[in-house]
Every structure is written in C-alpha cells, then in structure tokens.
Design a protein around this motif. Structure first.
Motif, PDB file in Angstrom:
ATOM      1  N   GLU A   9      -4.874   0.428   6.227  1.00  0.00           N
ATOM      2  CA  GLU A   9      -3.798  -0.546   6.413  1.00  0.00           C
ATOM      3  C   GLU A   9      -4.356  -1.957   6.349  1.00  0.00           C
ATOM      4  OE1 GLU A   9      -4.328   1.756   8.931  1.00  0.00           O
ATOM      5  OE2 GLU A   9      -2.860   3.254   8.278  1.00  0.00           O
ATOM      6  N   HIS A  33      -3.930  -5.295   8.099  1.00  0.00           N
ATOM      7  CA  HIS A  33      -3.402  -6.067   9.223  1.00  0.00           C
ATOM      8  C   HIS A  33      -3.878  -7.505   9.000  1.00  0.00           C
ATOM      9  CE1 HIS A  33      -2.145  -2.334  10.816  1.00  0.00           C
ATOM     10  NE2 HIS A  33      -3.322  -1.945  11.266  1.00  0.00           N
ATOM     11  N   ARG A  40       1.061  -6.994  11.300  1.00  0.00           N
ATOM     12  CA  ARG A  40       0.734  -5.575  11.166  1.00  0.00           C
ATOM     13  C   ARG A  40       1.308  -4.981   9.874  1.00  0.00           C
ATOM     14  NH1 ARG A  40      -3.226  -4.542  14.913  1.00  0.00           N
ATOM     15  NH2 ARG A  40      -2.850  -6.044  16.580  1.00  0.00           N
ATOM     16  N   ASP A  41       0.527  -4.088   9.279  1.00  0.00           N
ATOM     17  CA  ASP A  41       0.961  -3.352   8.085  1.00  0.00           C
ATOM     18  C   ASP A  41       1.528  -4.283   7.025  1.00  0.00           C
ATOM     19  OD1 ASP A  41       0.312  -0.725   9.117  1.00  0.00           O
ATOM     20  OD2 ASP A  41       2.031  -0.973  10.457  1.00  0.00           O
ATOM     21  N   THR A  84       2.896  -3.159   3.539  1.00  0.00           N
ATOM     22  CA  THR A  84       4.217  -2.538   3.372  1.00  0.00           C
ATOM     23  C   THR A  84       5.344  -3.565   3.343  1.00  0.00           C
ATOM     24  OG1 THR A  84       4.587  -2.276   5.761  1.00  0.00           O
ATOM     25  CG2 THR A  84       3.388  -0.509   4.620  1.00  0.00           C
TER      26      THR A  84
END
Length: 454
Positions: free
Chosen positions: A315, A317, A334-335, A338
C-alpha cells in the motif's frame, strides 16, 4: 468511607514514553465522571485529551502546566465512593480527622473505573458539568492516599534524573517544589541557573585548559535555550536518525508545469461553473506520485537491516509535510493508491486543518511509506530533503514561477518547477530513481500521460 485512587499517565501508544501537560481541565475539588477528560497533554505526535477511568472528587494534581511526565507517573488522585457530610476532602498526604462539616451532601461515585484509560484519545462521553465540592464535606484518611513511592530521592521522572546527571547535580541537595517534595524539572533547571559563576578559566589555547566548573556544574554558553521536546523533539530525533542510518542521494530536474496548471484550471472550472471543492496542486502531485510508485515500487519500501532485506510495501500511505505552530508534522493519506485526485485532495484538506488546530491523532502521523514535500510554498526553488525514516524516498517540489523556457523550438515564458528526489541508495540505484523522477516530470509537463493509469 471513600477510597482514594491514583490515576497515572497511561501508555499513549505509538511507542510514546512521555508527554507534556498543556492544560488541566479539572481542579482540586472538582467532581469528575468516569471517562471524563481531565488533562490535555502534548506528545511527540499529537495533542491528546486524557480521560480519567474513575468517578469522584479530585483530591490532588501532579505537575504544573508545562511539566513533562513519563508514562506511569502520577497525574491525579480521585476520592471514589460515598462519604458522610461530616467528613472533609483533603489533599494527597493530608491527615484525617476534620471538624464538623457544613454545606452540600456527600458525592456518590462509581466504586471502580471504566477501564478505558485511553481508548481513541477520548471516549466521546457527553460533557459533564463540573461541580466544586465545598470545603469540609468529605474526609480521606491519610493511609488511603496513594503517594509517590518513598525513596532516597523524591524524583519520578527519568528525564529529571538525566538532566541532573548531565550537569553533575546532586539531587539530594535539592528541595522539590512538587507534591510531597517531588523534585521537578523546573527545580533542576533553577539550580543550574542559580549556580555561582566559576573563577576565570585558563585562556583559550592554554595547555590543560578545561571548562570552568562551579558547584558541580559545567559552565554552558549563554543564550536562549529552547527544549527539544514534543513535536520538535520528535522531528529532531527522526531527522538525526535518518542522517545516521540512511545512505541518501538526491537527483533533481526542472519541469514545465504550464500544462499541469492549465489542466488544474480546467478541472476547477475557470468559468465558475465547476462543482465540488477545488483541486489543489498538491493533490495533483500526490496522484502523480502514486502512479509513479506503481511503476517504480522500489521507492515504496523500507529496509530491515537486522534481516538484511528490502521490504516492498503493497500500500502507498502518502505523507505530506505540513508546517504548523507546533513544528513540522507529516500527516499521512492512507491507501493513496486507491484514491483519485478529488479523494486525495479532500483527505489532504482534512488532515491539514487538523494539523493547524493540533487535533491530529498519532495514528494519522505514522505509518507513511513515501513523503511529498511542497517547500515551494516558502518561496524557494529547490532543496535536498531528508528522508522521513524509515521510508525510502521523498519528493520535493519547489515554487512554480514564470521563467524563460524553450518550448517547441522557440523561447517562451513558461511556468517552471524544480522537482527533487531524495532516495535511499540501498533500495535502488540511480537509474531507478532517475526513471521515477523523469516519469513525474513527464506527468507534470504532459498531464495526459496520467490517463493511462486513471
């Protein structure tokens, strides 16, 4: 008969070992409910309101505002239980046996705490109106009060002991100003300041000359001294560790950002008809970074030196540097891999506002895998950023300004930005770092390149 319980500074998580008292939310004599916030503290990562797990009457507070306490040090004592009107509340260490009481009836409180010493940095319980218990209402036996453990020196904080050792100060010769004679940081600092100046030392360059010493204290240079603690102390530790442990290198490139700025204007609707929040330059650059990291995952990694392994992280971050009154902080989206530009922009805006108001949670300041540093807001063109340990890279962005530029074979005025990438040379070589930076620059110069990854 009420029972006096001692509430100690709880473990705040995230590896934090101390906190500074910023503001007391209750006073001695106040009635508190279970899980009611009683003190606001500043850790190396965030401002935190600490809830008390007991309900009752505050009988003592330990530490003035500005005092730094280690985890496990006493914060306050609370008289818990029901008492007769003829009894009197006394401070920690006070004797029992009060005279006839007058005033309000006794306070009923839960006999045990909630157990939620620090859950999510505040329990969300409805605010409780504070009530001050009049003098001579409750009585607390001295034996029931939990006091600081006896010892040869009344010092709780290891930081105070360390400060005294650094200046060869004998703590046994100090009288503490804290509860029950507890020696505080302020007491040690006062002793250091009040030391009598030493006789003139040997001139500089004289063989065998040493720093002047008086009353066991080494003379230090005069000047304003600013403690490295809280956020500033944490930043200092992290940057120093990064320089010690990471063999970093930096490469940079100038990029024509004219098309990127035009694309941003189109997204935001230059005619005023655009809907939703404005898209920021930082959000666009953040989205470009996530696309670049998908192509060059070596830079979204960390190094485990004990195992002698490079750990590529699945991921992204994404941290971004934010300057606040409390110092430099790096909130984390975060993430980010995506999210689209609007989602990244909304999260950056939310975290930035929390950083300005000092309400960021420790979890929002940790766990980053890559950092974006927009130092162009300070009016500078370039920099060699220090990597945010234990990450592997940081992208720096300078100011975007009009400059003469050769565009399509002709000299023109274009909006130019300098991009710099500092990377951990253990995770990749210059070819990978250069490829990453060149892809970022290509996306800045030709935003259509990003369409392939959207």
């Amino acid at each position: 008969m009420p029972q006096v319980l001692e509430f100690k500074l709880p473990d705040l998580g995230e590896g934090l070992t101390e906190a500074e008292i910023v503001r007391w939310l209750v006073e001695v004599g106040d009635v508190v409910a279970i899980d009611q916030p009683v003190v606001e503290v500043e850790t190396a990562k965030a401002m935190v309101e600490v809830p008390c797990p007991y309900g009752g009457v505050v009988t003592a507070r330990f530490g003035d505002e500005g005092t730094e306490l280690p985890v496990g040090a006493p914060l306050l004592t609370v008289a818990v239980g029901t008492a007769e009107p003829s009894e009197t509340v006394t401070g920690a260490g006070a004797g029992a046996g009060a005279g006839p009481g007058s005033g309000e009836a006794a306070v009923d409180a839960e006999p045990s705490g909630s157990g939620n010493v620090l859950v999510g940095y505040g329990t969300g319980a409805p605010p409780v109106r504070r009530r001050r218990v009049r003098p001579q209402v409750l009585s607390v036996p001295a034996a029931a009060v939990v006091a600081v453990a006896p010892g040869p020196v009344a010092v709780v904080s290891p930081l105070v002991r360390k400060l005294a050792r650094q200046h060869d100060l004998d703590l046994r010769q100090l009288a503490g100003s804290g509860p029950d004679g507890l020696i505080l940081r302020a007491d040690v600092e006062s002793a250091i300041r009040s030391a009598t100046p030493a006789p003139a030392a040997a001139p500089a360059g004289t063989p065998g000359a040493r720093p002047a010493v008086t009353a066991g204290l080494t003379t230090r240079p005069a000047g304003e001294r600013i403690p490295l603690r809280g956020v500033r102390g944490a930043v200092a530790d992290k940057l120093a560790r990064s320089r010690r442990e990471i063999p970093d290198a930096t490469c940079w490139v100038d990029a024509d950002a004219t098309e990127l700025m035009a694309a941003r204007a189109a997204m935001n609707g230059v005619s005023g008809s655009g809907a939703g929040p404005k898209v920021s330059v930082l959000a666009l650059l953040a989205r470009i970074c996530t696309a670049a990291l998908a192509r060059y995952p070596e830079l979204n990694s960390t190094v485990d030196m004990e195992a002698r392994e490079i750990v590529r992280l699945p991921e992204v971050h994404l941290g971004f540097a934010a300057q606040t009154e409390r110092g430099l902080v790096v909130p984390v989206v975060r993430d980010a891999q995506t999210r689209n530009v609007e989602s990244i922009g909304a999260e950056i805006a939310r975290l930035t506002e929390a950083a300005r108001t000092g309400t960021l949670k420790p979890a929002e300041l940790t766990g980053g895998t890559f950092t974006l540093n927009n130092y162009g807001v300070f009016g500078v063109d370039g920099s060699t950023p220090i990597i945010n340990h234990p990450e592997a890279a940081m992208l720096g962005v300078g100011r975007i300004i009009p400059k003469p530029w050769v565009h399509e074979g002709e000299l023109a005025v274009r909006r130019v930005v300098q991009l710099s990438l500092t990377f951990d040379h253990r995770v990749c070589d210059g070819g990978t770092a250069g490829g990453f930076l060149r892809y970022v620059a290509d996306c800045v110069e030709q935003p259509a390149v990003l369409l392939r990854t959207l």
